[in-house]
Design an enzyme around this catalytic site. Sequence first.
Site, PDB file in Angstrom:
ATOM      1  N   ASP A  83     -44.210 -32.118  51.834  1.00 23.15           N
ATOM      2  CA  ASP A  83     -43.212 -32.326  50.786  1.00 23.15           C
ATOM      3  C   ASP A  83     -43.779 -31.784  49.461  1.00 23.15           C
ATOM      4  OD1 ASP A  83     -40.868 -33.345  49.639  1.00 23.15           O
ATOM      5  OD2 ASP A  83     -41.734 -35.333  49.309  1.00 23.15           O
ATOM      6  N   HIS A  84     -42.980 -31.037  48.729  1.00 24.07           N
ATOM      7  CA  HIS A  84     -43.357 -30.523  47.409  1.00 24.07           C
ATOM      8  C   HIS A  84     -44.753 -29.906  47.338  1.00 24.07           C
ATOM      9  CE1 HIS A  84     -39.770 -31.899  45.329  1.00 24.07           C
ATOM     10  NE2 HIS A  84     -39.864 -33.023  45.999  1.00 24.07           N
ATOM     11  N   GLY A 190     -37.538 -41.173  42.546  1.00 22.88           N
ATOM     12  CA  GLY A 190     -37.843 -42.525  42.088  1.00 22.88           C
ATOM     13  C   GLY A 190     -36.615 -43.423  42.010  1.00 22.88           C
ATOM     14  N   SER A 226     -32.432 -41.153  47.718  1.00 23.64           N
ATOM     15  CA  SER A 226     -32.382 -42.577  48.063  1.00 23.64           C
ATOM     16  C   SER A 226     -31.147 -43.186  47.427  1.00 23.64           C
ATOM     17  CB  SER A 226     -33.634 -43.295  47.551  1.00 23.64           C
ATOM     18  OG  SER A 226     -34.710 -43.106  48.457  1.00 23.64           O
ATOM     19  N   ASN A 266     -33.769 -36.179  51.627  1.00 25.49           N
ATOM     20  CA  ASN A 266     -35.080 -36.780  51.389  1.00 25.49           C
ATOM     21  C   ASN A 266     -34.973 -38.221  50.899  1.00 25.49           C
ATOM     22  OD1 ASN A 266     -36.048 -34.244  51.943  1.00 25.49           O
ATOM     23  ND2 ASN A 266     -37.340 -34.120  50.119  1.00 25.49           N
ATOM     24  N   ASP A 268     -37.512 -41.543  50.087  1.00 21.94           N
ATOM     25  CA  ASP A 268     -38.800 -42.222  49.956  1.00 21.94           C
ATOM     26  C   ASP A 268     -38.609 -43.573  49.266  1.00 21.94           C
ATOM     27  OD1 ASP A 268     -41.413 -42.972  49.674  1.00 21.94           O
ATOM     28  OD2 ASP A 268     -42.054 -41.262  48.479  1.00 21.94           O
TER      29      ASP A 268
END
Length: 336
Positions: A83-84, A190, A226, A266, A268
Amino acid sequence: MPLVSMRQLLDEAAKGGYGVGAFNVNNMEQIQAIMEAARETKSPVIVQASRGARAYTNDKFLYHLMLAATELYPEIPMVLHQDHGNSVETCKSAMAMGFTSVMMDGSLMADGKTPSSFEYNVSVTREVVEAAHAKGITVEGEIGCLGGIEDGHGAGGDALAHLTDPDQAVEFVRLTGVDALAIAIGTSHGAYKFTRKPTGETLKMDRLIEIHRRLPNTHLVMHGSSSVPKELQDIINQYGGKLKPTWGVPIEESQLGIKNGVRKINVDTDSRLAITGAIRKVFFEKPEEFDPRSYLKPAREAMEKVVAQRMTQFGQAGHAGDYTPIPLEEMAKRYR
Ligand code: G3H
Ligand code: 13P
Ligand code: ZN
């Protein structure tokens, strides 16, 4: 089943018209949570590790945990994705370790913060594509920058400041040959993405639809996706946490994306929220506990629950059995 290329998963997802969640991991419990969710829902899955995750696990631990997952869950088609990646070097070291897919995020300079020029992005991404495709490994690129700077990665500030320009997206794909393209449509990494439920003013789904119209054969990727559920925020705050009110990407917007070319989503933060809430609850209700298993087990279960939900919502559930793994050597031949 051995780890497979991300290209195979995304091609298959495009055929089936579904999306595949890409879930971040940093430790054994998170990998176990994802694999249990994948088994429960019969889902193919993308497991991804950031640079921070690779440093935290010292690479080898992470890789061998993933190999254990392939042995223990042989029926699950699974990708290990960087990732990234912030530089060509990071992507090359992931490939050397055994990752089957890498993201070269050349939208930012190697510091992971400063927006780069189009020329720089094309040049580093092209270099990674050449090295990766020679080995049959998949490459995701990014054009436009996400907002936020949570966890040290992101352009910071206004998520609408560096939206993807559709013309540039077309040119970028043509010049680099990436397999998948991450685009900036107003999301941030975030928990703090939106201060109220997003509207078309803050989450630019119209732009995503336009990019898909112009690039119908490119697999699109939504980062910062998210949904930051209120019930997970509430559990954290109920047990002593201090999250400010916040909104994520509503599931129905991710589903709209999936109808318009998004194949990788994605996630997280939702896993982090689930884990933290479960641990806080045990600490609060049973302050006498000190065996890590007493809180890591509920944490793992809470993550499994949210991941299984996403797998169902993104449509990948039920598709694990559709795959015959294509060896990376065969993928390399196809690129040639
Ligand atoms: O890109 C953002 C992901 O949430 C990974 O975060 O760099 O803290 O591991 P991290
Ligand atoms: P979230 O912070 O919304 O989970 O996004 C994760 C991500 O985009 C990882 O690359
Ligand atoms: Zn991201």
